[in-house]
Scaffold this active site. Sequence first.
Site, PDB file in Angstrom:
ATOM      1  N   ASP A   1       8.001   8.606  11.407  1.00  0.00           N
ATOM      2  CA  ASP A   1       6.694   8.023  11.182  1.00  0.00           C
ATOM      3  C   ASP A   1       5.864   8.232  12.464  1.00  0.00           C
ATOM      4  OD1 ASP A   1       4.542   6.753  10.098  1.00  0.00           O
ATOM      5  OD2 ASP A   1       5.616   4.980   9.430  1.00  0.00           O
TER       6      ASP A   1
ATOM      7  N   GLU B   1      -1.170  -1.880   6.807  1.00  0.00           N
ATOM      8  CA  GLU B   1      -0.176  -2.063   7.875  1.00  0.00           C
ATOM      9  C   GLU B   1      -0.388  -3.399   8.601  1.00  0.00           C
ATOM     10  OE1 GLU B   1       0.527   1.545  10.136  1.00  0.00           O
ATOM     11  OE2 GLU B   1       0.016   2.783   8.441  1.00  0.00           O
TER      12      GLU B   1
HETATM   13  C1  BGC Z   1       2.540   4.844   8.184  1.00  0.00           C
HETATM   14  C2  BGC Z   1       3.084   5.820   7.195  1.00  0.00           C
HETATM   15  C3  BGC Z   1       2.091   6.936   6.972  1.00  0.00           C
HETATM   16  C4  BGC Z   1       1.724   7.568   8.279  1.00  0.00           C
HETATM   17  C5  BGC Z   1       0.734   8.695   8.163  1.00  0.00           C
HETATM   18  C6  BGC Z   1       2.042   5.523   9.422  1.00  0.00           C
HETATM   19  O1  BGC Z   1       1.401   4.620  10.258  1.00  0.00           O
HETATM   20  O2  BGC Z   1       3.544   3.901   8.516  1.00  0.00           O
HETATM   21  O3  BGC Z   1       3.390   5.165   5.990  1.00  0.00           O
HETATM   22  O4  BGC Z   1       2.625   7.872   6.083  1.00  0.00           O
HETATM   23  O5  BGC Z   1       1.176   6.583   9.132  1.00  0.00           O
HETATM   24  O6  BGC Z   1      -0.511   8.237   7.821  1.00  0.00           O
HETATM   25  C1  BGC Z   2      -3.941   6.651  11.085  1.00  0.00           C
HETATM   26  C2  BGC Z   2      -2.976   6.166  10.044  1.00  0.00           C
HETATM   27  C3  BGC Z   2      -1.751   5.743  10.709  1.00  0.00           C
HETATM   28  C4  BGC Z   2      -2.034   4.728  11.798  1.00  0.00           C
HETATM   29  C5  BGC Z   2      -0.785   4.407  12.548  1.00  0.00           C
HETATM   30  C6  BGC Z   2      -4.186   5.569  12.086  1.00  0.00           C
HETATM   31  O1  BGC Z   2      -5.068   6.002  13.045  1.00  0.00           O
HETATM   32  O2  BGC Z   2      -5.143   7.018  10.473  1.00  0.00           O
HETATM   33  O3  BGC Z   2      -2.674   7.151   9.117  1.00  0.00           O
HETATM   34  O4  BGC Z   2      -0.912   5.213   9.748  1.00  0.00           O
HETATM   35  O5  BGC Z   2      -3.007   5.201  12.695  1.00  0.00           O
HETATM   36  O6  BGC Z   2      -0.952   3.292  13.371  1.00  0.00           O
END
Ligand code: BGC
Ligand code: BGC
Length: 761
Positions: free
Chosen positions: A323, A529
């Site tokens: 991730d 998130e």
């Molecule tokens: C998330 C994932 C996601 C990735 C890419 C991460 O922060 O936990 O689920 O696929 O970002 O966007």
């Molecule tokens: C991205 C997300 C990712 C996240 C992780 C963002 O800036 O756009 O896809 O999951 O950061 O913390």
Amino acid sequence: MGGRIRRNHVILAAAVVLLALAALSPLVLARSGSSRPLYLDAHQSVAARVNDLLGRMSLADKVGQMTLISVSRLRGNCQGTPGPLNPICLRRVLSDARVGAILSGGGEAPLPNTPRSWAEMTNAIQRYALHHAHLSIPVLYGADAVHGHNNVLGVTIFPHNIGMAATWDPGLVEQEEAATAATVRATGVHWTFAPVSDIARDFRWGRYYETFGEDPYLASTFVTAAVAGFQGKHGVSGVAATAKHFVGYSQPLTGHDRTPAWIPLRALRESFLPPFRGAVNAGVDTVMANSGSVNGVPVHASHYLLTTVLRGQLRFQGVVVTDWGDIEALHTRYHVAADSSDAIRQAILAGVDMSMVPYDAAGFTSDLAALVRAGRVPMARIDEAVRRILTLKMKLGLFTRPYVDARAADRVALGTDRPLARRAADESMVLLKNAGSVLPLGPTTRSILVVGSVARSVADQMGGWTLGWQGIAGLGTPPATTILQGIERAAPRGVAVRYVSGADPRQAATGARKAGVVVIAVGEQPYAEGQGDTETATLPSAQQKLFAAVRSSGTPVVTVIVAGRPLILSGVAGGSRALLMAWLPGTAGGEAVADVLFGRYDPSGRLAVTWPRSVGAGPLVYTELPGTNAGPNSGYHPQFPFGYGLSYTTYADGHLRVRVAGKGRLTVTLDVRDSGTRDGTDIIQVYVHADNSPVLVPARTLAAFARVSLRAGETRAVTLTIPLSRLAVIPGDILGTAPPVVEPGSYTFTVGTLSTTATIP
Ligand code: BGC
Ligand code: BGC
């Protein structure tokens, strides 16, 4: 001065060599028909082609393939400022670091954000890679298409998974993901970071809505269907799917995202692994590791989880991807690694094949190459990872069809699949309360007052991971039917529909007194998130006040909830005549709400999660194990239980019988009857309980389910087959390491109020 000249000469010489290399690139050779390398020959087997290509690759080529970089590093100033693709950034990432995969994180879209410009962007990246990068290996492009191709403006957005789980209709999810795959592929994206295969445990967690509910078996059926839908038969129509986040991500002890989980091995195996096992058995191409730690070990450094379990026990053959930035986190956040290089070593040896770096391409590739040269990471481990990545690229047809038709992208992606989105939203609605059968609204209702800004909010009904990471705010308004529009359009002629935002609760109360019925929409604003973690899970106090105001009018109140989790309803549950849970229903949300309110659709959604009464009662799941507490608050006393949901018709089931069918399975048969005056679809839920078990088992565990559509008055015998393995438990003391077994003995099967027992010999 002299040094400058010498350097200029070196640069010039390097440029000449690069140009010569480009001219001799395999792609160009292939085009000119001379000595075509085996790996470009689509008639050869994938394994042979991968071997041939691997044999031609340098260490730098190989570590580049193991690298996944955010598209933000290919444009603007190469450091995250927006702007068009920039040749300097392309060179750094694709030629210098030889990176093999690019992703759009949430919200990382081209401008303008149209399917066509996505296709033009991905084509341009691909063209650069094929013409400038060594060996012309095509780029794999990934994005989070988690409820439709949700980063793209104008495409149809499906309900989030938590709502899809309430449909109990995995076949529908398969159709939806097949439709999503076609849209994704039309924009030159080949890989989706979906389906989430974590089970819902704790409704405080900001990613609860991304799960297919709390039951491991139910979630597995959805995950399996999603993988089949996304991947199809590959070629140019399917996309690679990702089972994420392996494993134990959804039960952080604090309820906060990316905080430690403590999960006994027995629970991990019985509850958390099944959806991943389902994904692997369905042939999922990639698995994404959990950012968090389990039992004190960051998953990205766990050889036990990523190799012993995932490869050895689940027999996963595809690509393990990290991730976001999680290798670096082994050093900077977890401090289990001495520096970034040590972090890379630990993760790659644990079983990671590709790192979602996602920013510093050269940092990752040079560290990894140095580790290999120093003998600290064996070349065999690198070859294994690269072989898996190249195999995936070949299966996806990238070597034969690297580009998409950008002119066709808008046609394929814009506004398509609306009927499917409507059906999905319809099936996801869960009617939680309907006192005095206030719903469906009938001919006696002459005027409806719609209350609340949620009724007009496209952003709210879409939820997070839509246009932006945290939702659509400021990024444009995708086409959608709001709840207000849905009601206005569906209201029969002669019925007055009025709207108040409720900014002034007194005005809303006055309006309510004059209306025949009030429909108030309440709920949550979008989140994703950690930003979505909550310690209250209540309705905002302004909404509670507004509810109290309209309720005081004495007019019947119908409450529609738009949210990604069960919310603590307090007085709203008792004070509403009807309660409808709409989840995060997407583009067709307003139509679906209206379909249920006016009875055009008989609600068939059933909760795939437990709805607790209070935050303190959570985490609460229906499969909780028995205890000896005799206090009034112990046990399972939710606001609404798992599996719950009302219809406008009634069902009367009977004659439940179970037969041990041999060959490791049993069958459950019952007569299902629509005893009401309307046609409807019931969800038959078969639960099982071992009357005696060597280890604790829940009071009931879902063993099978079926959607059964009946005409009013119709009766039908329905048979469900249950593999005996579904009754298995992990015996033994607390370590939970033993192989699962099906204990012989007596089992009780229940469907609604019916129950019967059967003996497993
Ligand atoms: C998330 C994932 C996601 C990735 C890419 C991460 O922060 O936990 O689920 O696929 O970002 O966007
Ligand atoms: C991205 C997300 C990712 C996240 C992780 C963002 O800036 O756009 O896809 O999951 O950061 O913390």
